[in-house]
Motif scaffolding. Structure first.
Motif, PDB file in Angstrom:
ATOM      1  N   SER A   3      -3.876  11.085  -1.959  1.00  0.00           N
ATOM      2  CA  SER A   3      -3.526  11.403  -3.343  1.00  0.00           C
ATOM      3  C   SER A   3      -2.972  12.806  -3.495  1.00  0.00           C
ATOM      4  O   SER A   3      -2.112  13.062  -4.349  1.00  0.00           O
ATOM      5  CB  SER A   3      -4.756  11.231  -4.248  1.00  0.00           C
ATOM      6  N   ASP A   5       2.592   4.332  -2.725  1.00  0.00           N
ATOM      7  CA  ASP A   5       2.547   4.944  -4.052  1.00  0.00           C
ATOM      8  C   ASP A   5       3.939   5.437  -4.414  1.00  0.00           C
ATOM      9  O   ASP A   5       4.479   6.334  -3.750  1.00  0.00           O
ATOM     10  CB  ASP A   5       1.576   6.136  -4.080  1.00  0.00           C
ATOM     11  N   LYS A  36       0.808  -1.223   0.000  1.00  0.00           N
ATOM     12  CA  LYS A  36       0.000   0.000   0.000  1.00  0.00           C
ATOM     13  C   LYS A  36       0.842   1.274   0.000  1.00  0.00           C
ATOM     14  O   LYS A  36       0.651   2.181   0.796  1.00  0.00           O
ATOM     15  CB  LYS A  36      -0.960   0.023   1.198  1.00  0.00           C
ATOM     16  N   HIS A  84      -0.261   4.989   0.490  1.00  0.00           N
ATOM     17  CA  HIS A  84      -1.574   5.007  -0.145  1.00  0.00           C
ATOM     18  C   HIS A  84      -2.518   5.848   0.702  1.00  0.00           C
ATOM     19  O   HIS A  84      -2.333   5.993   1.907  1.00  0.00           O
ATOM     20  CB  HIS A  84      -2.148   3.583  -0.177  1.00  0.00           C
TER      21      HIS A  84
END
Length: 339
Positions: free
Chosen positions: A233, A115, A113, A230
């Motif tokens: 964003s 990014d 998890k 994660h």
């Protein structure tokens, strides 16, 4: 530097990351400092200097993000992490971003998890041996003892390579790169294996570099880059586009020296103007000031400047751009447009 599948601890880390709230930007602003995870020390990439000030190629990413978000490239708390501790530190919220020569892999991106916000160095795993060993190829290493960092996929790559080539080896597991180098120099193993860039960096610091050779084989793909949790964003966009700003700046001819002038006297290139905040509202789209990219570039320089200053051919590390050249020069470094 990668990761063996430490599924117990990292499954827990993945759950923590999945529950992360979208508040990292607010936390960083309230704290007034960016908590950035780095390695425990790799020359040229991340290492404190004689005065204890962190310097290096990965360190520049941390400072650029701090400049973009806080307007101060010095507002960074550097948190040294090992192959084992780095993911837990990120998932738990101890750090806001991990900028530590970490390989982008499927499981790290999905199962753990995280990014990955981009690639700042395209690398591959290599092997270093004493020159006196008389070895010219990794395919001559059957039966060798190999110093290897735990908590890294280096272990898996090593096992795969030796299996494919019908060779055996004896691993000498070590937790940090510094310890691996010490053990290698002390003769505890015949071979030290890690990312080729780190091998070059460590070898450059040896008292007698010519006593050691990096073998020609590259046995893996190691796209290295910064990563975040994660679930946030907005924060991922900030770190991603800060890295992209450094990359685009090199492509567009924006440097540490001329960025202030370009921002104060906008020219005819609309992409430069948008990136530097003199046209459009890109900063507002990610919750930052209009000068966020200008501030990042002014703090550390463009991607090429960061590369040349820390690990390039004029430094003791002596790395060529290679795959890390801009796409227009035959490399893989490329930013989406600022539009």
């Amino acid at each position: 530097m990668k990761n063996s599948v430490i599924l117990g601890t990292l499954a827990v880390a993945g759950l923590a990351a999945a529950g992360a709230s979208a508040a990292t930007l607010d936390d960083v602003k309230a704290r007034g400092t960016l908590n950035c995870g780095v390695t425990t020390g790799v020359p040229g990439f991340a290492e404190p200097d004689a005065n204890g000030v962190w310097q290096g190629f990965d360190v520049a990413v941390c400072r650029a993000v701090a400049a973009a978000v806080l307007g101060d490239a010095e507002a960074v708390t550097f948190v040294p992490t090992t192959g084992k501790t780095r993911f837990t530190a990120l998932a738990s919220g101890e750090i806001d971003v991990l900028a530590r020569n970490t390989t982008w892999t499927f499981s790290r991106d999905t199962d753990l998890k995280f990014d990955f916000v981009g690639v700042n160095y395209y690398d591959g795993q290599g092997f270093m041996v004493p020159t006196a060993l008389g070895v010219a190829s990794a395919k001559e290493l059957d039966g060798a003892t190999v110093c290897i960092q735990t908590g890294t996929t280096t272990e898996l790559n090593l096992a795969d390579y030796f299996r494919v080539n019908g060779m055996s080896y004896e691993p000498v597991p070590i937790e940090t790169g510094a310890e691996a180098v010490q053990q290698f120099l002390a003769g505890a193993c015949d071979v030290y294996t890690t990312d080729a860039s780190a091998l070059a960096a460590q070898r450059a610091g040896f008292a007698n570099p010519d006593d050691y050779v990096v073998l020609p084989e590259i046995v893996s793909k190691e796209p290295l880059g910064p990563l975040v949790r994660h679930g946030d964003s907005e924060w991922a966009d900030i770190v991603r586009w800060t890295l992209n700003a450094l990359i685009s700046a090199e492509e567009l001819g924006v440097t540490k020296e001329n960025v202030e002038q370009m921002a104060s006297a906008p020219g005819d290139n609309p992409e430069i103007n948008r990136m530097l905040g003199t046209e459009g509202e890109l900063g507002a789209m990610i919750g930052l000031s209009s000068s966020w990219a200008k501030d990042a570039i002014a703090a550390v320089g463009n991607y090429g400047e960061v590369f040349d200053e820390n690990i390039g051919e004029s430094t003791p590390i002596g790395l060529q751009r290679g795959l890390n050249a801009q796409y227009k020069d035959g490399g893989l470094i490329y930013s989406p447009p600022f539009r």
